[in-house]
Each structure stands twice: as structure tokens, then as C-alpha cells.
Design a protein around this motif. Structure first.
Motif, PDB file in Angstrom:
ATOM      1  N   SER A  87     -58.256 -44.441   9.570  1.00 54.49           N
ATOM      2  CA  SER A  87     -57.076 -43.601   9.672  1.00 54.49           C
ATOM      3  C   SER A  87     -56.747 -43.051   8.283  1.00 54.49           C
ATOM      4  N   LEU A  88     -56.538 -41.773   8.196  1.00 51.97           N
ATOM      5  CA  LEU A  88     -56.248 -41.139   6.905  1.00 51.97           C
ATOM      6  C   LEU A  88     -54.761 -41.051   6.619  1.00 51.97           C
ATOM      7  N   THR A  89     -53.939 -41.515   7.540  1.00 55.52           N
ATOM      8  CA  THR A  89     -52.481 -41.415   7.376  1.00 55.52           C
ATOM      9  C   THR A  89     -51.819 -42.776   7.225  1.00 55.52           C
ATOM     10  N   GLU A  90     -52.614 -43.833   7.033  1.00 57.95           N
ATOM     11  CA  GLU A  90     -52.078 -45.178   6.854  1.00 57.95           C
ATOM     12  C   GLU A  90     -52.602 -45.769   5.540  1.00 57.95           C
ATOM     13  N   PRO A  91     -51.872 -45.567   4.452  1.00 61.08           N
ATOM     14  CA  PRO A  91     -52.322 -46.045   3.135  1.00 61.08           C
ATOM     15  C   PRO A  91     -52.531 -47.560   3.118  1.00 61.08           C
ATOM     16  N   TRP A  92     -53.433 -48.011   2.229  1.00 62.94           N
ATOM     17  CA  TRP A  92     -53.686 -49.438   2.049  1.00 62.94           C
ATOM     18  C   TRP A  92     -52.796 -49.929   0.912  1.00 62.94           C
ATOM     19  N   HIS A  93     -51.698 -50.562   1.249  1.00 63.39           N
ATOM     20  CA  HIS A  93     -50.713 -50.977   0.250  1.00 63.39           C
ATOM     21  C   HIS A  93     -51.025 -52.365  -0.308  1.00 63.39           C
ATOM     22  N   GLY A  94     -50.501 -52.619  -1.479  1.00 73.35           N
ATOM     23  CA  GLY A  94     -50.500 -53.965  -2.029  1.00 73.35           C
ATOM     24  C   GLY A  94     -51.616 -54.295  -2.989  1.00 73.35           C
ATOM     25  N   PHE A  95     -52.595 -53.415  -3.153  1.00 69.39           N
ATOM     26  CA  PHE A  95     -53.681 -53.689  -4.095  1.00 69.39           C
ATOM     27  C   PHE A  95     -53.303 -53.194  -5.491  1.00 69.39           C
ATOM     28  N   THR A 141     -70.195 -46.759  -2.954  1.00 73.72           N
ATOM     29  CA  THR A 141     -71.455 -46.051  -3.182  1.00 73.72           C
ATOM     30  C   THR A 141     -71.506 -44.706  -2.480  1.00 73.72           C
ATOM     31  N   ARG A 142     -70.868 -44.586  -1.315  1.00 73.28           N
ATOM     32  CA  ARG A 142     -70.804 -43.301  -0.632  1.00 73.28           C
ATOM     33  C   ARG A 142     -69.593 -42.541  -1.160  1.00 73.28           C
ATOM     34  N   ILE A 143     -69.870 -41.429  -1.852  1.00 71.87           N
ATOM     35  CA  ILE A 143     -68.825 -40.735  -2.582  1.00 71.87           C
ATOM     36  C   ILE A 143     -67.748 -40.158  -1.654  1.00 71.87           C
ATOM     37  N   MET A 144     -68.125 -39.651  -0.473  1.00 69.37           N
ATOM     38  CA  MET A 144     -67.127 -39.088   0.434  1.00 69.37           C
ATOM     39  C   MET A 144     -66.177 -40.175   0.938  1.00 69.37           C
ATOM     40  N   GLU A 145     -66.759 -41.288   1.427  1.00 70.47           N
ATOM     41  CA  GLU A 145     -65.917 -42.390   1.862  1.00 70.47           C
ATOM     42  C   GLU A 145     -65.138 -42.979   0.688  1.00 70.47           C
ATOM     43  N   GLY A 146     -65.757 -42.952  -0.486  1.00 73.32           N
ATOM     44  CA  GLY A 146     -65.073 -43.443  -1.673  1.00 73.32           C
ATOM     45  C   GLY A 146     -63.830 -42.639  -1.997  1.00 73.32           C
ATOM     46  N   GLY A 147     -63.908 -41.321  -1.809  1.00 77.58           N
ATOM     47  CA  GLY A 147     -62.745 -40.486  -2.054  1.00 77.58           C
ATOM     48  C   GLY A 147     -61.586 -40.846  -1.139  1.00 77.58           C
ATOM     49  N   VAL A 148     -61.912 -41.194   0.102  1.00 75.51           N
ATOM     50  CA  VAL A 148     -60.876 -41.618   1.050  1.00 75.51           C
ATOM     51  C   VAL A 148     -60.283 -42.956   0.622  1.00 75.51           C
ATOM     52  N   ALA A 149     -61.150 -43.921   0.301  1.00 76.83           N
ATOM     53  CA  ALA A 149     -60.665 -45.228  -0.137  1.00 76.83           C
ATOM     54  C   ALA A 149     -59.815 -45.101  -1.396  1.00 76.83           C
ATOM     55  N   ASP A 150     -60.219 -44.239  -2.295  1.00 78.44           N
ATOM     56  CA  ASP A 150     -59.479 -44.010  -3.530  1.00 78.44           C
ATOM     57  C   ASP A 150     -58.069 -43.506  -3.235  1.00 78.44           C
ATOM     58  N   ALA A 151     -57.981 -42.565  -2.299  1.00 76.20           N
ATOM     59  CA  ALA A 151     -56.682 -42.009  -1.944  1.00 76.20           C
ATOM     60  C   ALA A 151     -55.810 -43.035  -1.214  1.00 76.20           C
ATOM     61  N   LEU A 152     -56.410 -43.819  -0.317  1.00 77.81           N
ATOM     62  CA  LEU A 152     -55.636 -44.796   0.449  1.00 77.81           C
ATOM     63  C   LEU A 152     -55.164 -45.958  -0.424  1.00 77.81           C
ATOM     64  N   LEU A 153     -55.975 -46.346  -1.401  1.00 77.38           N
ATOM     65  CA  LEU A 153     -55.632 -47.465  -2.274  1.00 77.38           C
ATOM     66  C   LEU A 153     -54.707 -47.054  -3.412  1.00 77.38           C
ATOM     67  N   ASN A 154     -55.023 -45.887  -4.036  1.00 78.62           N
ATOM     68  CA  ASN A 154     -54.257 -45.382  -5.181  1.00 78.62           C
ATOM     69  C   ASN A 154     -54.196 -46.407  -6.313  1.00 78.62           C
ATOM     70  N   VAL A 155     -55.387 -46.875  -6.727  1.00 78.20           N
ATOM     71  CA  VAL A 155     -55.478 -47.854  -7.809  1.00 78.20           C
ATOM     72  C   VAL A 155     -56.554 -47.410  -8.797  1.00 78.20           C
ATOM     73  N   PRO A 156     -56.490 -47.918 -10.041  1.00 76.71           N
ATOM     74  CA  PRO A 156     -57.603 -47.664 -10.978  1.00 76.71           C
ATOM     75  C   PRO A 156     -58.786 -48.547 -10.609  1.00 76.71           C
ATOM     76  N   TRP A 157     -59.988 -48.109 -10.978  1.00 84.95           N
ATOM     77  CA  TRP A 157     -61.211 -48.832 -10.641  1.00 84.95           C
ATOM     78  C   TRP A 157     -61.905 -49.353 -11.887  1.00 84.95           C
ATOM     79  N   LEU A 158     -62.388 -50.594 -11.790  1.00 83.92           N
ATOM     80  CA  LEU A 158     -63.362 -51.057 -12.771  1.00 83.92           C
ATOM     81  C   LEU A 158     -64.694 -50.447 -12.347  1.00 83.92           C
ATOM     82  N   ASN A 159     -65.120 -49.454 -13.089  1.00 77.69           N
ATOM     83  CA  ASN A 159     -66.203 -48.526 -12.745  1.00 77.69           C
ATOM     84  C   ASN A 159     -65.713 -47.549 -11.672  1.00 77.69           C
ATOM     85  N   ASP A 160     -65.216 -46.429 -12.160  1.00 77.37           N
ATOM     86  CA  ASP A 160     -64.640 -45.416 -11.284  1.00 77.37           C
ATOM     87  C   ASP A 160     -65.707 -44.444 -10.781  1.00 77.37           C
ATOM     88  N   ARG A 161     -65.252 -43.409 -10.106  1.00 76.04           N
ATOM     89  CA  ARG A 161     -66.161 -42.427  -9.512  1.00 76.04           C
ATOM     90  C   ARG A 161     -67.084 -41.819 -10.564  1.00 76.04           C
TER      91      ARG A 161
END
Length: 286
Positions: A38-46, A54-74
Motif C-alpha cells: 500500500s502506498l498510502t500507509e507509511p511505515w512509522h516508528g523506524f 537492491t531493487r531501486i524502484m521498490e527501494g524508492g517506495v520503501a524510502d518514502a514509506l519509512l522516511n529515514v536515513p540509510w546506512l548505505n543509501d541509494r
């Protein structure tokens, strides 16, 4: 407790959970692929993410839902995945790499023949952006080289194929194969990847049957790995070194490296990893 979103459920995730939890970091797997999202239900609390998916398209979605910095970003993942870009960047800075030519399809047959003739036999042909040795072949003669090139050209002819390049690289016979781990610019451990003595394979990938044994590298090889991570500006990096009696080269890098048994790393590895994770999480609070 700090919540760490981990975009893999492989060996690394299994190994990191207990050591990180003991250091106040709860590692939790976030499934980003081969599922519905679901693209309208953010993953809160992380608080922070561990290596961009590894999959950049799915990664973009996860990045938006999580809204956190990454150890090794895109950017880190894309940098390391481009094998040709890594070789070019390291060569520009004077670091030793194998003699390598990139072929961007479609390429004229005469140009391909000229590339092959410029190398001693055999040569290694590898896709520019695969992992675990997938699609890597050793070629001994011109006809076989052109045949492999034809197959790659057929794949690259498909319009949706993003990467239409491959590498032709010198083959270093009898080279020892090391995977060196660098964390936040410092060497933290290394393994030597060896095939069984009776093996008729030549690729040293662990996923293809090689055994990884922890070793203590000479200082000049540690420094070479650290210099590689500095040039690429990637916080957590696996650096693959090929070492013969008279030279050492950086063959590839991996910004999504598998974390091995802690006995194969320097003491305090998980203390340092936990520290870097906390520092990355602080970026979200600044």
C-alpha cells in the motif's frame, strides 16, 4: 530502543539481530519485494535503514514509506553496482585495478574484435551490474567471445533493459581472492575465498561453493581497501581484492555486503557497527 529497518532477511539479518539488540538497536526486517505494498500507509516508528533495497524502484517506495536515513543509501548502492564506474573512479585516483574495457551495445563487430585482440587470453566477460558472479564467463578464443557478445546484444536489444553494457577484463590466474570489509572508512576484517581443491570451477563466490576463511591482511592491502571506500564515499563496503605474487588489484565492490561470522572480523566490530548506525540515525534529527 533504536529501530533499524533492514531491507534483507538473508544471513546478514540473522547474524545482526542479537548483537545489535544487545547494544540497544532493534533490527526488524521490512519486506520490499515480491509482495503487494500500500502506498498510502507509511511505515512509522523506524529511526534508520540498513542498506537501501537492491531493487531501486521498490527501494524508492520503501524510502518514502519509512522516511529515514540509510546506512548505505541509494547513491551508495548505485555507485557500487556500476562495476565500470567503480573501475574508472579508482583508476582515476591511481588505485590498482584490472585492465578493463567497457562495451556499450550496440557495438560494431570490428570494435569487438579489436577489444579482444588487445587482451591476453583468456579474458573475463561480465555484465556491468550483476552480483554473485551471475553471467560472468571466461573466454579463450575470438569466436567464443563474439558469441558471448551476441547473446548479450540480444538481451540489450530489449527496449526495457536499462543497462546495455558489459565489461571485458584481464584474467589473473592463480590470484588469491579476498573480501575486505570497510566500515566508516576503517578496515574491520577480511576473508579469503577458496574453492575446494578438487573443484573444476574458477569463480570464488561463496554462493557458488567457495569457502570464506577469516584472515589478517597485510597493512598495504588494508590500506588499499580503505582507500577504495574513501574514493567511492560508501560507509559500509565490501572490497574484493585479487592478489598475485607481484600485484594486488581492486576487482569489484559491494555496497550490500553479507556480514559474516563475527569471529572473522576485528574485535569490537558490532560496537563500531552500532555506533555508525546511531550516527546515521542522528542525521534524521538534525
Amino acid at each position: 530502543m533504536l529501530r533499524l529497518a533492514v531491507a534483507t532477511n538473508k544471513e546478514t539479518y540473522d547474524r545482526m539481530q542479537a548483537p545489535l539488540e544487545a547494544r540497544g538497536i532493534l533490527a526488524e526486517y521490512v519486506e520490499t519485494r515480491e509482495r503487494t505494498l500500500s502506498l498510502t500507509e507509511p511505515w512509522h516508528g523506524f529511526d534508520v535503514g540498513f542498506v537501501y533495497p537492491t531493487r531501486i524502484m521498490e527501494g524508492g517506495v520503501a524510502d518514502a514509506l519509512l522516511n529515514v536515513p540509510w546506512l548505505n543509501d541509494r547513491e551508495a548502492i548505485l555507485t557500487s553496482r556500476n562495476k565500470a564506474g567503480v573501475i574508472a573512479a579508482l583508476a582515476r585516483e591511481g588505485l590498482p585495478v584490472p585492465e578493463t574495457t567497457m562495451v556499450s551495445n550496440p557495438t560494431d563487430r570490428r570494435d569487438l574484435e579489436a577489444v579482444f585482440e588487445a587482451f591476453e587470453r583468456p579474458v573475463v566477460v561480465k555484465p556491468n551490474s550483476t552480483t554473485r558472479g551471475t553471467g560472468v564467463v571466461k573466454v579463450h578464443d575470438a569466436d567464443s567471445f563474439l558469441g558471448v557478445s551476441d547473446y548479450l546484444s540480444l538481451i540489450h536489444d530489449y527496449r526495457a533493459t536499462g543497462d546495455k553494457s558489459f565489461l571485458v577484463q584481464e584474467y589473473l590466474s592463480d590470484a588469491r581472492d579476498y573480501r575486505v570489509m570497510v566500515l566508516d572508512g576503517e578496515y574491520v576484517g577480511a576473508v579469503e575465498r577458496r574453492l575446494p581443491e578438487d573443484s573444476d570451477h574458477w569463480k570464488h563466490n561463496v554462493h557458488r561453493g567457495a569457502k570464506a576463511t577469516g584472515i589478517d591482511l597485510p597493512d598495504h592491502l588494508k590500506e588499499l581497501a580503505e582507500q577504495t571506500a574513501a574514493v567511492l564515499d560508501i560507509p559500509l563496503l565490501g572490497v574484493d581484492l585479487l592478489v598475485t605474487d607481484d600485484r594486488a588489484v581492486v576487482n569489484e565492490t559491494n555496497a550490500r555486503p553479507t556480514i559474516d561470522d563475527p569471529k572473522k572480523y576485528e574485535s569490537g566490530f558490532y560496537d563500531r557497527l552500532a555506533g555508525v548506525i546511531r550516527e546515521t540515525a542522528e542525521e534524521n534529527r538534525d
